[in-house]
Design an enzyme around this catalytic site. Structure first.
Site, PDB file in Angstrom:
ATOM      1  N   HIS A   1     -46.316  -2.762   7.513  1.00 22.64           N
ATOM      2  CA  HIS A   1     -46.758  -1.226   7.591  1.00 22.64           C
ATOM      3  C   HIS A   1     -46.343  -0.584   8.610  1.00 22.64           C
ATOM      4  O   HIS A   1     -46.419  -1.135   9.894  1.00 22.64           O
ATOM      5  CB  HIS A   1     -48.391  -1.501   7.588  1.00 22.64           C
TER       6      HIS A   1
ATOM      7  N   GLU B   1       0.898  -1.225   0.004  1.00 17.73           N
ATOM      8  CA  GLU B   1       0.138  -0.022   0.054  1.00 17.73           C
ATOM      9  C   GLU B   1       0.986   1.326  -0.078  1.00 17.73           C
ATOM     10  O   GLU B   1       1.844   1.381   0.703  1.00 17.73           O
ATOM     11  CB  GLU B   1      -1.125  -0.010   1.266  1.00 17.73           C
TER      12      GLU B   1
ATOM     13  N   GLY C   1      -6.938   1.149   3.349  1.00 14.65           N
ATOM     14  CA  GLY C   1      -8.399   1.007   3.203  1.00 14.65           C
ATOM     15  C   GLY C   1      -8.901   1.692   1.969  1.00 14.65           C
ATOM     16  O   GLY C   1     -10.171   1.543   1.444  1.00 14.65           O
ATOM     17  N   GLY C   2      -7.928   2.461   1.211  1.00 17.58           N
ATOM     18  CA  GLY C   2      -7.924   3.045  -0.087  1.00 17.58           C
ATOM     19  C   GLY C   2      -9.026   4.212  -0.020  1.00 17.58           C
ATOM     20  O   GLY C   2      -9.562   4.840   0.861  1.00 17.58           O
ATOM     21  N   THR C   3      -9.881   4.415  -1.009  1.00 19.16           N
ATOM     22  CA  THR C   3     -10.780   5.477  -1.543  1.00 19.16           C
ATOM     23  C   THR C   3     -11.726   5.437  -0.537  1.00 19.16           C
ATOM     24  O   THR C   3     -12.394   6.197   0.093  1.00 19.16           O
ATOM     25  CB  THR C   3     -11.226   5.339  -2.964  1.00 19.16           C
TER      26      THR C   3
HETATM   27  C1  LIG Z   1     -16.474  10.633  -3.174  1.00 18.72           C
HETATM   28  C2  LIG Z   1     -16.700   9.332  -3.422  1.00 18.72           C
HETATM   29  C3  LIG Z   1     -17.658   8.859  -2.817  1.00 18.72           C
HETATM   30  C4  LIG Z   1     -17.986   7.332  -2.904  1.00 18.72           C
HETATM   31  N1  LIG Z   1     -18.968   6.745  -2.617  1.00 18.72           N
HETATM   32  C5  LIG Z   1     -19.445   5.586  -2.664  1.00 18.72           C
HETATM   33  C6  LIG Z   1     -20.360   4.831  -2.014  1.00 18.72           C
HETATM   34  O1  LIG Z   1     -21.245   5.615  -1.193  1.00 18.72           O
HETATM   35  N2  LIG Z   1     -20.647   3.623  -2.267  1.00 18.72           N
HETATM   36  C7  LIG Z   1     -19.885   3.010  -3.190  1.00 18.72           C
HETATM   37  O2  LIG Z   1     -20.014   1.814  -3.424  1.00 18.72           O
HETATM   38  N3  LIG Z   1     -18.713   3.542  -3.748  1.00 18.72           N
HETATM   39  C8  LIG Z   1     -18.513   4.786  -3.458  1.00 18.72           C
HETATM   40  N4  LIG Z   1     -17.311   5.201  -3.872  1.00 18.72           N
HETATM   41  C9  LIG Z   1     -16.502   4.505  -4.903  1.00 18.72           C
HETATM   42  C10 LIG Z   1     -15.608   3.525  -3.988  1.00 18.72           C
HETATM   43  O3  LIG Z   1     -14.623   4.440  -3.242  1.00 18.72           O
HETATM   44  C11 LIG Z   1     -14.592   2.780  -4.874  1.00 18.72           C
HETATM   45  O4  LIG Z   1     -15.273   2.123  -5.886  1.00 18.72           O
HETATM   46  C12 LIG Z   1     -14.091   1.761  -3.881  1.00 18.72           C
HETATM   47  O5  LIG Z   1     -13.361   2.520  -2.991  1.00 18.72           O
HETATM   48  C13 LIG Z   1     -13.158   0.650  -4.799  1.00 18.72           C
HETATM   49  O6  LIG Z   1     -11.958   0.885  -4.757  1.00 18.72           O
HETATM   50  P1  LIG Z   1     -10.978  -0.389  -5.335  1.00 18.72           P
HETATM   51  O7  LIG Z   1     -11.161  -1.263  -4.346  1.00 18.72           O
HETATM   52  O8  LIG Z   1     -10.874  -0.370  -6.669  1.00 18.72           O
HETATM   53  O9  LIG Z   1      -9.543   0.582  -4.770  1.00 18.72           O
HETATM   54  P2  LIG Z   1      -9.197   1.912  -3.758  1.00 18.72           P
HETATM   55  O10 LIG Z   1     -10.337   2.027  -2.750  1.00 18.72           O
HETATM   56  O11 LIG Z   1      -9.308   3.021  -4.660  1.00 18.72           O
HETATM   57  O12 LIG Z   1      -7.898   1.555  -3.164  1.00 18.72           O
HETATM   58  C14 LIG Z   1      -6.814   1.342  -4.014  1.00 18.72           C
HETATM   59  C15 LIG Z   1      -5.625   1.435  -3.135  1.00 18.72           C
HETATM   60  O13 LIG Z   1      -4.419   1.155  -3.867  1.00 18.72           O
HETATM   61  C16 LIG Z   1      -3.325   2.023  -3.400  1.00 18.72           C
HETATM   62  N5  LIG Z   1      -2.331   2.000  -4.681  1.00 18.72           N
HETATM   63  C17 LIG Z   1      -2.712   2.602  -5.780  1.00 18.72           C
HETATM   64  N6  LIG Z   1      -1.528   2.357  -6.732  1.00 18.72           N
HETATM   65  C18 LIG Z   1      -0.851   1.741  -5.706  1.00 18.72           C
HETATM   66  C19 LIG Z   1       0.547   1.279  -6.050  1.00 18.72           C
HETATM   67  N7  LIG Z   1       1.318   1.420  -7.257  1.00 18.72           N
HETATM   68  N8  LIG Z   1       1.313   0.611  -5.034  1.00 18.72           N
HETATM   69  C20 LIG Z   1       0.729   0.377  -4.027  1.00 18.72           C
HETATM   70  N9  LIG Z   1      -0.757   0.722  -3.656  1.00 18.72           N
HETATM   71  C21 LIG Z   1      -1.259   1.418  -4.594  1.00 18.72           C
HETATM   72  C22 LIG Z   1      -4.000   3.350  -3.214  1.00 18.72           C
HETATM   73  O14 LIG Z   1      -3.280   4.103  -2.351  1.00 18.72           O
HETATM   74  C23 LIG Z   1      -5.356   2.751  -2.410  1.00 18.72           C
HETATM   75  O15 LIG Z   1      -5.297   2.606  -1.203  1.00 18.72           O
HETATM   76  C24 LIG Z   1     -17.052   6.755  -3.874  1.00 18.72           C
HETATM   77  C25 LIG Z   1     -15.810   7.309  -4.490  1.00 18.72           C
HETATM   78  C26 LIG Z   1     -15.772   8.535  -4.071  1.00 18.72           C
HETATM   79  C27 LIG Z   1     -14.632   9.157  -4.838  1.00 18.72           C
END
Ligand SMILES: Cc1cc2nc3c(=O)[nH]c(=O)nc-3n(C[C@H](O)[C@H](O)[C@H](O)COP(=O)(O)OP(=O)(O)OC[C@H]3O[C@@H](n4cnc5c(N)ncnc54)[C@H](O)[C@@H]3O)c2cc1C
Length: 458
Positions: free
Chosen positions: A441, A34, A39-41
């Site tokens: 209901h 990571e 936990g990502g996005t």
């Molecule tokens: C404002 C906003 C609101 C949202 N609300 C919702 C919602 O209510 N419900 C919903 O279902 N979805 C929602 N989403 C979408 C949702 O956040 C994503 O679809 C979800 O997080 C899935 O992402 P993922 O698993 O593909 O990766 P991500 O969660 O994006 O994680 C990817 C991870 O990989 C890491 N990474 C990237 N490149 C590298 C690398 N080269 N080396 C090491 N680490 C790396 C990043 O740092 C990140 O931690 C929302 C998105 C946004 C922007």
């Protein structure tokens, strides 16, 4: 010599950590990398913080409406943005820490912090460490797109990430982009007390939805005092004495919108450009989407792509389902496929939009004999009792099989009610099963069987 593993997971989004845990539990030696926050996005800059703010904004909205319910509040309803942010940080932070602690404590799993990059189809470098494995899983997600917009260089702007770092209220937030992210933030900040202007290039908000959904979403937001400008053919921005100004037509004198802060919400750019995919031979398209088959295998044997970066979902639940598909196929002899998944998502404005399956437009285009029924929320007693009667529910059914094709529930509770339809779709059950079910209901869900009585050909 590389550090040898059985599996490498790149990214700790919504698929990577669960997959790492399953593989490690199956006895594999696993590495997970990571480069930023665990936990990502979703946890850090997406679902969790925004839905926490949606809840805060709803509290402010209901407090302002309290007199309608006979509840008196002395004085003005105030919003303390420092406390709003602290609550959001605590909820996000506890999920983030939970994932990091869990991963670091997993037997057979080594956590690497840093940017991961392919050096070959079996080798990944993280900082000064070279790792190798026969199986590599990419879960790198995306980030806010920064468009090539005239005037943007030199104009201060915010994205979903940097806006969430603010602990003060933007006096006037101008949002470029009328999709989910822009609409959710727009209503959140309007309810917290900002002036909000949404500028959208296309002819309607939430453009993927049916026209009646877009029109109702527009009405909901405008009634709360959000200014919306559609058909902004060529948006240009500039710094001004008070903050920023957005020009809605950079070739002629379209209306201009001045604000103090600019939020860009025009889409997502996948984090696949700096992964060294070429070194591994992994194919991606012009948008950076990694090409995968129905079981999420890339064109290179031993490399999978999960989550947003494969272009098959774009949501937390689809990314998590990607983990289930890969784990099912690899570990459980359970053939699972992306094509078994039914499109479903929510738009978290208030009232929310719950969506499953086809839109009306898609159903019309499908060439099937389609039946449709629609009911305004003003004819749902629970909505009346709650004083939340905006929106409608729309149900679409295949005239031959009698199975649901899709639904849009735009109204109070729509984000939960939609699952009644979704589960019917997964069960491949005819709508008549739901029609004979006795729902509780008073709920919004109880009107689903009743509404089915109004089905008529499209
Ligand atoms: C404002 C906003 C609101 C949202 N609300 C919702 C919602 O209510 N419900 C919903 O279902 N979805 C929602 N989403 C979408 C949702 O956040 C994503 O679809 C979800 O997080 C899935 O992402 P993922 O698993 O593909 O990766 P991500 O969660 O994006 O994680 C990817 C991870 O990989 C890491 N990474 C990237 N490149 C590298 C690398 N080269 N080396 C090491 N680490 C790396 C990043 O740092 C990140 O931690 C929302 C998105 C946004 C922007």
């Amino acid at each position: 010599m590389p550090n040898e593993f059985d599996a490498i997971v790149i990214g700790t989004g919504q698929a990577g950590p669960s997959l790492a845990a399953r593989l490690a539990a199956a006895g594999m030696k696993v590495a997970i990398a990571e480069r930023a926050r665990f936990g990502g996005t979703c946890i850090n800059t997406g679902c969790t913080p925004t839905k926490t703010l949606v809840a805060g904004a709803y509290a402010a909205h209901v407090a302002r409406r309290s007199a309608e319910f006979g509840v008196t509040i002395e004085g003005r309803v105030g919003v303390d943005m420092k406390r709003v942010k602290a609550r959001k940080d605590e909820i996000s932070g506890s999920s983030r820490t939970g994932i990091e602690t869990w991963l670091r404590g997993l037997p057979n799993c080594t956590v690497y912090q840093g940017h991961a990059r392919f050096e070959s189809a079996h080798e990944v470098r993280v900082g000064d460490q070279l790792l190798s494995a026969d199986k590599i899983f990419i879960n790198v997600g995306g980030r806010a797109t920064i468009p090539a917009m005239p005037g943007l260089p030199g104009t201060p702007y915010l994205t979903n990430s940097s806006l969430l770092d603010m602990d003060t209220l933007p006096p006037h937030l101008v949002i470029v982009g009328g999709g989910a992210v822009g609409l959710e933030f727009g209503q959140i900040f309007r309810r917290f007390g900002s002036e909000v202007t949404i500028v959208e290039m296309g002819p309607r908000l939430a453009a993927h939805e049916d026209e009646d959904v877009s029109a109702t979403v527009l009405d909901i937001l405008q009634r709360e005092g959000i200014q919306v400008y559609l058909n902004a053919k060529c948006i240009a921005v500039a710094r001004s004495a008070d903050g920023i100004v957005a020009h809605t037509d950079c070739t002629s004198d379209g209306p201009d919108f001045a604000g103090t802060h600019l939020l860009l919400s025009v889409g997502r750019t996948l984090n696949t450009g700096d992964l060294g995919l070429d070194q591994a031979g992994v194919a991606r398209d012009a948008r950076g989407t990694i090409q995968v088959d129905d079981e999420l295998r890339t064109n290179v044997p031993g490399i999978w792509a999960l989550g947003d970066c494969n272009g098959r979902g774009g949501f937390t639940h689809t990314s998590y389902n990607d983990f289930e598909i890969v784990a099912g196929n690899l570990l459980d002899h359970d053939t699972r496929r992306v094509s078994d998944r039914i499109t479903a998502y929510n738009l978290y404005i208030d009232p929310p939009l719950g969506r499953a399956g086809m839109t009306e437009a898609q159903a019309r285009a499908s060439g099937r004999r389609v039946l449709m029924a629609k009911r305004p929320m003003s004819r749902v007693s629970r909505a009346i009792e709650k004083g939340e009667t905006q929106g409608f529910m729309k149900l679409l059914v295949d005239g031959e099989s009698k199975q649901f094709l899709g639904a849009a529930i735009l109204g109070t509770g729509g984000d939960e009610v939609i699952h009644c339809v979704l589960d019917m779709m997964y069960a491949h059950a005819p709508y008549t099963v739901m029609q004979r079910a006795v729902h509780i209901h008073p709920t919004v869900s109880e009107l689903l069987p009743t509404t089915l009585g109004d089905l008529h050909p499209l």
